[in-house]
Enzyme design. Structure first.
Site, mmCIF file in Angstrom:
data_model
loop_
_atom_site.group_PDB
_atom_site.id
_atom_site.type_symbol
_atom_site.label_atom_id
_atom_site.label_comp_id
_atom_site.label_asym_id
_atom_site.label_seq_id
_atom_site.Cartn_x
_atom_site.Cartn_y
_atom_site.Cartn_z
ATOM 1 C CG ASP A 78 21.976 -42.775 -2.953
ATOM 2 O OD1 ASP A 78 21.236 -42.929 -3.942
ATOM 3 O OD2 ASP A 78 22.337 -41.592 -2.769
ATOM 4 C CD GLU A 88 25.547 -31.703 0.397
ATOM 5 O OE1 GLU A 88 25.420 -32.763 -0.338
ATOM 6 O OE2 GLU A 88 25.237 -30.592 -0.011
#
Length: 230
Positions: free
Chosen positions: A196, A14
């Site tokens: 997810d 990230e």
């Protein structure tokens, strides 16, 4: 007016994506933590990599406040979907954050100042982010639950949903940063891209493949939101 905006992410992947999005930032290390500074429009952005989990996030948020005195703080990164209305690739704006793994007895409520367990986002930051019409199809606003657990099965998901029926996403950092910002009176907003969900088939595979499939598209969305907020 030049403002300083702190952006906190948890993981190296990230951090690398956000660092790339910021162009050519100046990187520095403070107290063993990695930060980089860059200009974005008329403002200064300070990007921090906290590491995963509540303690890492709280420590990094505190260092950000003391070392860089930000005018606001944004937590961005990935989260798991916690509601059947949430799809992989959606961006959840944390209108509220709370801890899903804290229990201190029936008579005691987790508090900070006047809050009763749920920390509200800064109203102005939330309004500006929610008004981005170009991303209206994937922006969802609601509760993000935080805990030191990766939610990888439906039984645990149902347990959290039973406790917090309105929750949209689950992560491991947002509420810790929200509490730090509340204590130091720093406006805060969490943006979480859903990587997810246990409701989906092959959800662990989806999580593992997330950064290979569409990270640049999704982090450009996050960058666009940040630019509009500031």
């Amino acid at each position: 007016m030049n403002k300083t905006i702190a952006i906190s992410v948890a993981m190296s992947a990230e951090y690398a994506l956000m660092r790339e999005a910021l162009g050519n930032p100046e990187e520095t290390e403070v107290k063993g933590l990695l930060f980089c500074k860059a200009r974005l429009g008329n403002n200064t952005v300070v990007l921090a990599k906290s590491g995963v989990g509540k303690v890492n996030a709280a420590v990094t948020g505190t260092v950000l406040v003391y070392e860089f005195a930000p005018d606001c703080m944004i937590s961005t990164g990935v989260a798991g979907g916690l509601d059947k209305s949430i799809n992989i690739g959606d961006v959840v704006l944390g209108a509220y954050t709370c801890y899903h793994d804290v229990y201190v007895g029936e008579e005691v409520v987790q508090k900070s100042n006047n809050h009763t367990g749920k920390f509200p986002a800064d109203a102005c930051l939330l309004k500006n982010a929610g008004a981005l019409q170009e991303w209206s199809g994937i922006l969802k606003s609601g509760l993000i639950c935080t805990g030191d657990q990766f939610i990888d099965n439906r039984d645990k998901l149902r347990e959290i949903k039973n406790a917090y029926p309105e929750a949209l996403a689950v992560d491991m950092e947002s509420c810790s940063l929200a509490q730090v910002c509340d204590l130091f009176s720093v406006p805060f907003l969490s943006l979480r891209i859903i990587s997810d969900t246990p409701y989906a088939d092959k959800h662990l595979e989806n999580y593992k493949n997330f950064f290979d499939k569409a990270p640049h598209i999704l982090f450009n969305i996050a960058k666009s939101i940040i630019e509009s907020i500031i």
